[in-house]
Write an enzyme that holds these catalytic residues in place. Sequence first.
Site, PDB file in Angstrom:
ATOM      1  N   ARG A  53      -3.827   1.642  17.335  1.00 47.38           N
ATOM      2  CA  ARG A  53      -4.325   2.979  17.636  1.00 47.38           C
ATOM      3  C   ARG A  53      -3.835   4.026  16.651  1.00 47.38           C
ATOM      4  O   ARG A  53      -4.631   4.816  16.139  1.00 47.38           O
ATOM      5  CB  ARG A  53      -3.865   3.419  19.043  1.00 47.38           C
ATOM      6  CG  ARG A  53      -4.702   2.924  20.166  1.00 47.38           C
ATOM      7  CD  ARG A  53      -3.836   2.665  21.369  1.00 47.38           C
ATOM      8  NE  ARG A  53      -2.986   1.544  21.062  1.00 47.38           N
ATOM      9  CZ  ARG A  53      -3.386   0.284  21.250  1.00 47.38           C
ATOM     10  NH1 ARG A  53      -4.520   0.033  21.810  1.00 47.38           N
ATOM     11  NH2 ARG A  53      -2.611  -0.728  20.890  1.00 47.38           N
ATOM     12  N   THR A  54      -2.537   4.076  16.421  1.00 46.58           N
ATOM     13  CA  THR A  54      -1.989   5.174  15.620  1.00 46.58           C
ATOM     14  C   THR A  54      -2.518   5.093  14.196  1.00 46.58           C
ATOM     15  O   THR A  54      -3.003   6.083  13.631  1.00 46.58           O
ATOM     16  CB  THR A  54      -0.448   5.120  15.639  1.00 46.58           C
ATOM     17  OG1 THR A  54      -0.016   4.996  16.996  1.00 46.58           O
ATOM     18  CG2 THR A  54       0.144   6.356  15.019  1.00 46.58           C
ATOM     19  N   LYS A  82      10.649  -6.822  -1.776  1.00 42.52           N
ATOM     20  CA  LYS A  82      11.560  -7.073  -2.914  1.00 42.52           C
ATOM     21  C   LYS A  82      12.872  -6.319  -2.755  1.00 42.52           C
ATOM     22  O   LYS A  82      13.708  -6.326  -3.649  1.00 42.52           O
ATOM     23  CB  LYS A  82      10.889  -6.623  -4.216  1.00 42.52           C
ATOM     24  CG  LYS A  82       9.569  -7.286  -4.514  1.00 42.52           C
ATOM     25  CD  LYS A  82       8.933  -6.644  -5.756  1.00 42.52           C
ATOM     26  CE  LYS A  82       7.450  -6.984  -5.842  1.00 42.52           C
ATOM     27  NZ  LYS A  82       6.750  -6.085  -6.791  1.00 42.52           N
ATOM     28  N   ARG A 103       5.542   4.849  10.270  1.00 44.03           N
ATOM     29  CA  ARG A 103       6.055   4.117  11.445  1.00 44.03           C
ATOM     30  C   ARG A 103       7.109   3.145  10.963  1.00 44.03           C
ATOM     31  O   ARG A 103       6.905   2.429   9.971  1.00 44.03           O
ATOM     32  CB  ARG A 103       4.947   3.355  12.161  1.00 44.03           C
ATOM     33  CG  ARG A 103       5.524   2.426  13.228  1.00 44.03           C
ATOM     34  CD  ARG A 103       4.515   1.846  14.157  1.00 44.03           C
ATOM     35  NE  ARG A 103       3.969   2.879  15.037  1.00 44.03           N
ATOM     36  CZ  ARG A 103       3.145   2.625  16.040  1.00 44.03           C
ATOM     37  NH1 ARG A 103       2.775   1.382  16.297  1.00 44.03           N
ATOM     38  NH2 ARG A 103       2.685   3.597  16.792  1.00 44.03           N
ATOM     39  N   HIS A 131       7.742   9.614  19.169  1.00 42.59           N
ATOM     40  CA  HIS A 131       6.363   9.340  18.731  1.00 42.59           C
ATOM     41  C   HIS A 131       5.558  10.619  19.012  1.00 42.59           C
ATOM     42  O   HIS A 131       4.712  10.663  19.900  1.00 42.59           O
ATOM     43  CB  HIS A 131       5.820   8.148  19.528  1.00 42.59           C
ATOM     44  CG  HIS A 131       4.574   7.522  19.000  1.00 42.59           C
ATOM     45  ND1 HIS A 131       3.792   8.091  18.011  1.00 42.59           N
ATOM     46  CD2 HIS A 131       3.941   6.359  19.340  1.00 42.59           C
ATOM     47  CE1 HIS A 131       2.747   7.299  17.773  1.00 42.59           C
ATOM     48  NE2 HIS A 131       2.821   6.249  18.562  1.00 42.59           N
TER      49      HIS A 131
HETATM   50  N1   CP Z   1       0.097   3.953  21.339  1.00 39.47           N
HETATM   51  C1   CP Z   1       0.414   3.385  20.151  1.00 39.47           C
HETATM   52  O1   CP Z   1       1.295   3.876  19.431  1.00 39.47           O
HETATM   53  O2   CP Z   1      -0.337   2.287  19.841  1.00 39.47           O
HETATM   54  P1   CP Z   1      -0.213   1.441  18.511  1.00 39.47           P
HETATM   55  O3   CP Z   1       1.131   0.770  18.515  1.00 39.47           O
HETATM   56  O4   CP Z   1      -1.351   0.463  18.544  1.00 39.47           O
HETATM   57  O5   CP Z   1      -0.327   2.387  17.340  1.00 39.47           O
END
Ligand code: CP
Length: 308
Positions: A53-54, A82, A103, A131
């Site tokens: 999603r993100t 590396k 992320r 998040h």
């Molecule tokens: N909600 C969320 O962060 O989903 P993903 O891990 O798929 O990005």
Amino acid sequence: MRHDHLITSKQLSRADIETVLDRAAEIADDPAAAADRHTNALLGLLFFEPSTRTKMSFETAMKRLGGNVVDMGSVESSSVKKGETLADTVRVIEGYADALVLRHPKQGAAAMASEFVDVPLLNAGDGAGHHPTQTMLDLYTIRENAGLDDLTIGIMGDLKYGRTVHSLAYALTNFDTRQHFISPESLQLPREVVYDLHQQDDTQIREHEALESVLSSLDVLYVTRIQRERFPDENEYQKVAGEYQIDLETLEEASDDLTIMHPLPRVDEIAPEIDETEHAAYFEQAHNGVPVRMALLDLLLSGGEADE
Ligand code: CP
């Protein structure tokens, strides 16, 4: 909204949040009007952990604003393999892009990386930390379904390692809310988060082990996955796996207006039979990631001005 980087929801005021949500609502009403807002802009995607999603909603958002993305790809196929450090990686990719989305499995990674770059860096999840862009789409979904003031919300599941939970709990302190945290004792909210929430005037918080004790009072139930990958010990995961599942029978005591949310992915915590009910808002929530991330990118890339 004028922030160089978005690392945690703690840095956001109520005015910041409302600016983003209002802009997202404008975009959702008329997406075509935003289609050439950022022609030629490039967003750098650095995902050191899996995401559906993100990552995809950021890519969709940037493309729907007229821009494009440059994607580091998987850790396995990049020079991280590396031994390149995160600091060097972001310093290189900021030369290719106008903003970065990161992320990373380590809590604090986004804050550290932001020290090394001048372009805006958005935290797309740092381990069990925060998040904040997920929080924005969560708040948007709550506002659409239940309103953000005089809200009673239950937040259930993995509250210890759940970064979406930490970010949402802090952001909700900008509003008049009653927050009920429901989890096994071993997955309670970190004590420092509980301490911080208790300092907020308009926020009441309570902790529970059983959903039944609070379900009937809730406007929103925010369910989260027990995150196997965050447990240092598989035995500890097995002790709590499968707890806190909801199905139609569970909801017999719930209000007809209860909104059920989940950041997704789900495993077994929400039975599929709930998907077709009026309660289910989790797919709408995931779809809201596009206008909300369009709004965030628009505001950041425009220096905080919605209309140039
Ligand atoms: N909600 C969320 O962060 O989903 P993903 O891990 O798929 O990005």
